[in-house]
Design a protein around this motif. Structure first.
Motif, PDB file in Angstrom:
ATOM      1  N   GLU A 115       0.861  -1.346  -0.011  1.00 39.57           N
ATOM      2  CA  GLU A 115      -0.005   0.098   0.037  1.00 39.57           C
ATOM      3  C   GLU A 115       0.897   1.167   0.099  1.00 39.57           C
ATOM      4  OE1 GLU A 115      -0.089  -2.669   2.288  1.00 39.57           O
ATOM      5  OE2 GLU A 115      -0.610  -1.994   4.066  1.00 39.57           O
ATOM      6  N   ASP A 116       2.043   1.213   0.079  1.00 37.13           N
ATOM      7  CA  ASP A 116       3.070   2.359  -0.077  1.00 37.13           C
ATOM      8  C   ASP A 116       3.214   2.531  -1.363  1.00 37.13           C
ATOM      9  OD1 ASP A 116       4.926   0.966   2.933  1.00 37.13           O
ATOM     10  OD2 ASP A 116       3.399   2.693   2.920  1.00 37.13           O
ATOM     11  N   THR A 117       2.923   1.877  -2.292  1.00 36.90           N
ATOM     12  CA  THR A 117       3.038   1.866  -3.825  1.00 36.90           C
ATOM     13  C   THR A 117       2.507   3.390  -4.348  1.00 36.90           C
ATOM     14  OG1 THR A 117       3.294  -0.336  -4.380  1.00 36.90           O
ATOM     15  CG2 THR A 117       2.520   1.064  -6.013  1.00 36.90           C
ATOM     16  N   GLY A 118       3.250   4.039  -5.032  1.00 45.98           N
ATOM     17  CA  GLY A 118       2.719   5.148  -5.477  1.00 45.98           C
ATOM     18  C   GLY A 118       3.892   6.007  -6.129  1.00 45.98           C
ATOM     19  N   VAL A 119       3.366   7.344  -6.839  1.00 49.27           N
ATOM     20  CA  VAL A 119       4.346   8.224  -6.988  1.00 49.27           C
ATOM     21  C   VAL A 119       4.683   9.200  -5.971  1.00 49.27           C
ATOM     22  CG1 VAL A 119       4.901  10.018  -8.594  1.00 49.27           C
ATOM     23  CG2 VAL A 119       3.638   8.273  -9.790  1.00 49.27           C
ATOM     24  N   TYR A 120       5.984   9.364  -5.750  1.00 46.36           N
ATOM     25  CA  TYR A 120       6.322  10.288  -4.634  1.00 46.36           C
ATOM     26  C   TYR A 120       6.793  11.481  -5.001  1.00 46.36           C
ATOM     27  CZ  TYR A 120       5.796   6.462  -1.041  1.00 46.36           C
ATOM     28  OH  TYR A 120       5.100   5.519  -0.307  1.00 46.36           O
ATOM     29  N   TYR A 121       6.284  12.600  -4.525  1.00 45.08           N
ATOM     30  CA  TYR A 121       6.723  13.997  -4.875  1.00 45.08           C
ATOM     31  C   TYR A 121       7.289  14.704  -3.593  1.00 45.08           C
ATOM     32  CZ  TYR A 121       3.341  13.255  -8.839  1.00 45.08           C
ATOM     33  OH  TYR A 121       2.740  12.590  -9.793  1.00 45.08           O
ATOM     34  N   CYS A 122       8.366  15.515  -3.834  1.00 49.52           N
ATOM     35  CA  CYS A 122       8.958  16.402  -2.929  1.00 49.52           C
ATOM     36  C   CYS A 122       8.552  17.890  -3.430  1.00 49.52           C
ATOM     37  CB  CYS A 122      10.386  16.124  -2.874  1.00 49.52           C
ATOM     38  SG  CYS A 122      11.535  16.747  -4.282  1.00 49.52           S
ATOM     39  N   ALA A 123       8.376  18.577  -2.092  1.00 46.81           N
ATOM     40  CA  ALA A 123       7.914  19.977  -2.552  1.00 46.81           C
ATOM     41  C   ALA A 123       8.415  20.621  -1.412  1.00 46.81           C
ATOM     42  CB  ALA A 123       6.214  20.097  -2.310  1.00 46.81           C
ATOM     43  N   VAL A 124       8.479  22.071  -1.690  1.00 48.96           N
ATOM     44  CA  VAL A 124       8.952  23.142  -0.459  1.00 48.96           C
ATOM     45  C   VAL A 124       8.059  24.158  -0.477  1.00 48.96           C
ATOM     46  CG1 VAL A 124      11.340  22.587  -0.725  1.00 48.96           C
ATOM     47  CG2 VAL A 124      10.454  24.331  -2.022  1.00 48.96           C
ATOM     48  N   GLY A 125       7.830  24.843   0.599  1.00 50.07           N
ATOM     49  CA  GLY A 125       7.064  25.916   1.000  1.00 50.07           C
ATOM     50  C   GLY A 125       7.260  26.516   2.154  1.00 50.07           C
ATOM     51  N   ARG A 126       6.451  27.865   2.387  1.00 55.42           N
ATOM     52  CA  ARG A 126       6.650  28.356   3.404  1.00 55.42           C
ATOM     53  C   ARG A 126       6.055  27.742   4.550  1.00 55.42           C
ATOM     54  NH1 ARG A 126      11.022  31.920   3.296  1.00 55.42           N
ATOM     55  NH2 ARG A 126      11.017  33.025   1.243  1.00 55.42           N
ATOM     56  N   VAL A 127       4.598  27.243   4.363  1.00 56.00           N
ATOM     57  CA  VAL A 127       3.830  26.981   5.294  1.00 56.00           C
ATOM     58  C   VAL A 127       2.931  25.617   4.612  1.00 56.00           C
ATOM     59  CG1 VAL A 127       1.684  27.170   6.639  1.00 56.00           C
ATOM     60  CG2 VAL A 127       3.366  29.079   6.462  1.00 56.00           C
ATOM     61  N   ARG A 128       2.809  24.444   5.204  1.00 50.97           N
ATOM     62  CA  ARG A 128       2.260  23.456   4.790  1.00 50.97           C
ATOM     63  C   ARG A 128       0.579  23.422   5.332  1.00 50.97           C
ATOM     64  NH1 ARG A 128       1.004  18.453   6.595  1.00 50.97           N
ATOM     65  NH2 ARG A 128       2.097  18.829   8.424  1.00 50.97           N
ATOM     66  N   ASN A 129      -0.469  23.461   4.338  1.00 53.88           N
ATOM     67  CA  ASN A 129      -1.704  23.143   4.925  1.00 53.88           C
ATOM     68  C   ASN A 129      -2.365  21.661   4.590  1.00 53.88           C
ATOM     69  OD1 ASN A 129      -3.022  23.464   2.387  1.00 53.88           O
ATOM     70  ND2 ASN A 129      -2.764  25.578   2.475  1.00 53.88           N
ATOM     71  N   ARG A 130      -3.642  21.721   4.954  1.00 54.58           N
ATOM     72  CA  ARG A 130      -4.117  20.216   4.766  1.00 54.58           C
ATOM     73  C   ARG A 130      -4.947  20.080   3.315  1.00 54.58           C
ATOM     74  NH1 ARG A 130      -4.518  17.198   9.592  1.00 54.58           N
ATOM     75  NH2 ARG A 130      -3.826  18.388  11.561  1.00 54.58           N
ATOM     76  N   THR A 131      -4.877  21.157   2.488  1.00 57.17           N
ATOM     77  CA  THR A 131      -5.792  20.973   1.237  1.00 57.17           C
ATOM     78  C   THR A 131      -5.033  20.396  -0.075  1.00 57.17           C
ATOM     79  OG1 THR A 131      -6.796  23.170   2.251  1.00 57.17           O
ATOM     80  CG2 THR A 131      -7.119  22.446  -0.133  1.00 57.17           C
TER      81      THR A 131
END
Length: 123
Positions: free
Chosen positions: A88-104
């Motif tokens: 179930e960990d299978t998938g495409v993994y993305y990295c991202a950067v930002g100032r603040v993370r939200n839940r949307t």
């Protein structure tokens, strides 16, 4: 900031992989960094995040105690060590950067995204 994710691959259940995310600019150190993943037919979901200097780390419940996020600001690189992998960990993994993370989803408030790296865990 441009991000390059790498380290994905095919692994058997119970195995490990380490993902890397290299940023093109040293300004990356001003941002929190996060990993997300997406499987076909599902929304992108949060996996883990780390604050600009590595002190604050947050994990999704589904991967807590199995995955570890870290960063090396001298190398402009962040990592996701994934142990005890499950199908179930299978998938495409993305990295991202930002100032603040939200839940949307789908962008969770992140400012820059890398192209994903495929992780496939076989049973």
């Amino acid at each position: 900031v441009q991000l390059q994710a790498s380290g994905g691959g095919l692994v058997q259940a119970g195995g490990s992989l380490r993902l890397s995310c290299e940023a093109s600019s040293p300004t990356y150190t001003n941002y929190l960094m996060a990993w997300f993943r997406q499987t076909p037919g599902k929304e992108r979901e949060f996996v883990a995040s780390v604050s600009p200097f590595g002190a604050g780390k947050f994990y999704a419940d589904s991967i807590k105690d199995r995955f570890t996020i870290s960063r090396d600001n001298a190398k402009n690189t962040a990592y996701l060590q994934m142990n005890s992998l499950r199908p179930e960990d299978t998938g495409v993994y993305y990295c991202a950067v930002g100032r603040v993370r939200n839940r949307t989803p789908p962008n969770f408030g992140m400012d820059y995204w890398g192209k994903g790296t495929q992780v496939t865990v076989s049973s």
